[in-house]
Enzyme design. Structure first.
Site, mmCIF file in Angstrom:
data_model
loop_
_atom_site.group_PDB
_atom_site.id
_atom_site.type_symbol
_atom_site.label_atom_id
_atom_site.label_comp_id
_atom_site.label_asym_id
_atom_site.label_seq_id
_atom_site.Cartn_x
_atom_site.Cartn_y
_atom_site.Cartn_z
ATOM 1 N N CYS A 223 43.604 45.676 45.617
ATOM 2 C CA CYS A 223 44.383 45.913 44.382
ATOM 3 C C CYS A 223 44.172 47.358 43.947
ATOM 4 O O CYS A 223 43.854 48.214 44.769
ATOM 5 C CB CYS A 223 44.037 44.895 43.301
ATOM 6 S SG CYS A 223 42.345 44.960 42.691
ATOM 7 N N ARG B 55 42.118 41.711 40.027
ATOM 8 C CA ARG B 55 42.803 40.803 40.951
ATOM 9 C C ARG B 55 42.067 40.584 42.264
ATOM 10 O O ARG B 55 41.848 39.436 42.678
ATOM 11 C CB ARG B 55 44.230 41.319 41.224
ATOM 12 C CG ARG B 55 45.144 41.217 40.048
ATOM 13 C CD ARG B 55 46.387 42.058 40.216
ATOM 14 N NE ARG B 55 46.102 43.485 40.146
ATOM 15 C CZ ARG B 55 47.001 44.444 40.247
ATOM 16 N NH1 ARG B 55 48.268 44.126 40.472
ATOM 17 N NH2 ARG B 55 46.663 45.711 40.144
ATOM 18 N N ASP C 174 49.436 42.873 37.254
ATOM 19 C CA ASP C 174 48.165 43.467 36.856
ATOM 20 C C ASP C 174 47.773 42.943 35.468
ATOM 21 O O ASP C 174 48.455 43.220 34.487
ATOM 22 C CB ASP C 174 48.350 44.990 36.823
ATOM 23 C CG ASP C 174 47.056 45.712 36.546
ATOM 24 O OD1 ASP C 174 46.045 45.040 36.246
ATOM 25 O OD2 ASP C 174 47.053 46.954 36.642
HETATM 26 P P1 4NP Z 1 43.037 45.536 39.286
HETATM 27 O O1 4NP Z 1 43.353 45.946 37.745
HETATM 28 O O2 4NP Z 1 43.826 46.485 40.153
HETATM 29 O O3 4NP Z 1 43.545 44.133 39.384
HETATM 30 O O4 4NP Z 1 41.548 45.670 39.450
HETATM 31 C C1 4NP Z 1 43.204 47.226 37.251
HETATM 32 C C2 4NP Z 1 41.978 47.618 36.733
HETATM 33 C C3 4NP Z 1 41.842 48.880 36.179
HETATM 34 C C4 4NP Z 1 42.913 49.748 36.154
HETATM 35 C C5 4NP Z 1 44.144 49.363 36.679
HETATM 36 C C6 4NP Z 1 44.284 48.100 37.232
HETATM 37 N N1 4NP Z 1 42.756 51.042 35.579
HETATM 38 O O5 4NP Z 1 43.764 51.773 35.485
HETATM 39 O O6 4NP Z 1 41.651 51.436 35.206
#
Ligand code: 4NP
Length: 175
Positions: free
Chosen positions: A25, A31, A141
């Site tokens: 991810c 995720r 997300d």
């Molecule tokens: P992930 O979610 O890709 O599902 O881990 C996110 C966690 C943090 C960020 C973006 C997506 N961020 O921009 O910090």
């Protein structure tokens, strides 16, 4: 029945593992660690030995534990993901994982950009294609949303992992 496994013919998983799966991810704190935890749990319950890991593409959270909301929803379902630490995708992941499962189109494009060959590209797919092959549906997300979004993501990933484990069983169990 579950013990009657044949080893994967093109597996590069180590230690006699049936397969190796990497979930990808953005931040590797929501995720993909959830998918990793869910898949680990299902494989363990099924007595299947497979290598499972997760990673991301943005370094903001590298080295961090999963988001507290992801930990909470996992714990609610009996899964402990607190020990995971976020890491970045690396090209060597193509050598170490048979299946590279992305959450959305941005990850798909980034992983494909790193692919060195058709062999690498063939390993990459959307996680939700385990449920609806070829539709390339995305796992949204939940980072900017509330606990309800984390619950929805958990439910989707749970269904997808269940389908992946069923497929492993179909493809590798002896008649
Ligand atoms: P992930 O979610 O890709 O599902 O881990 C996110 C966690 C943090 C960020 C973006 C997506 N961020 O921009 O910090």
């Amino acid at each position: 029945m579950w013990r009657n496994w044949t080893s994967g013919s093109n597996s590069n998983a180590s230690d006699g593992a049936l397969t190796s799966i990497l979930f990808v991810c953005t931040g590797n704190i929501c995720r993909s660690p959830l998918a990793e935890g869910i898949m680990r749990e299902k494989l363990e319950q099924s007595g299947i030995h497979a290598v499972v890991d997760s990673c991301g593409f943005e370094s903001f959270h590298a080295g961090d534990a999963p988001d507290p909301r992801a930990q909470t929803v996992a714990r609610k379902h009996g899964i402990d993901i607190s020990g995971h630490r976020a890491r970045l995708f690396r090209v060597s992941d193509f050598d170490n994982f048979e299946q590279i499962c992305v959450m959305d189109a941005s990850h798909y494009q980034k992983v494909m950009r790193h692919a060195r060959s058709e062999h690498d590209r063939a390993r990459v797919d959307y996680t939700l294609n385990a449920l609806h092959p070829g539709r390339n549906e995305e796992v949204m997300d939940p980072w900017y949303h509330d606990m309800k979004a984390f619950e929805e993501v958990f439910a989707l990933l749970d269904k997808a992992c269940e389908a992946m484990v069923s497929r492993l069983f179909r493809n590798h169990s002896r008649p």
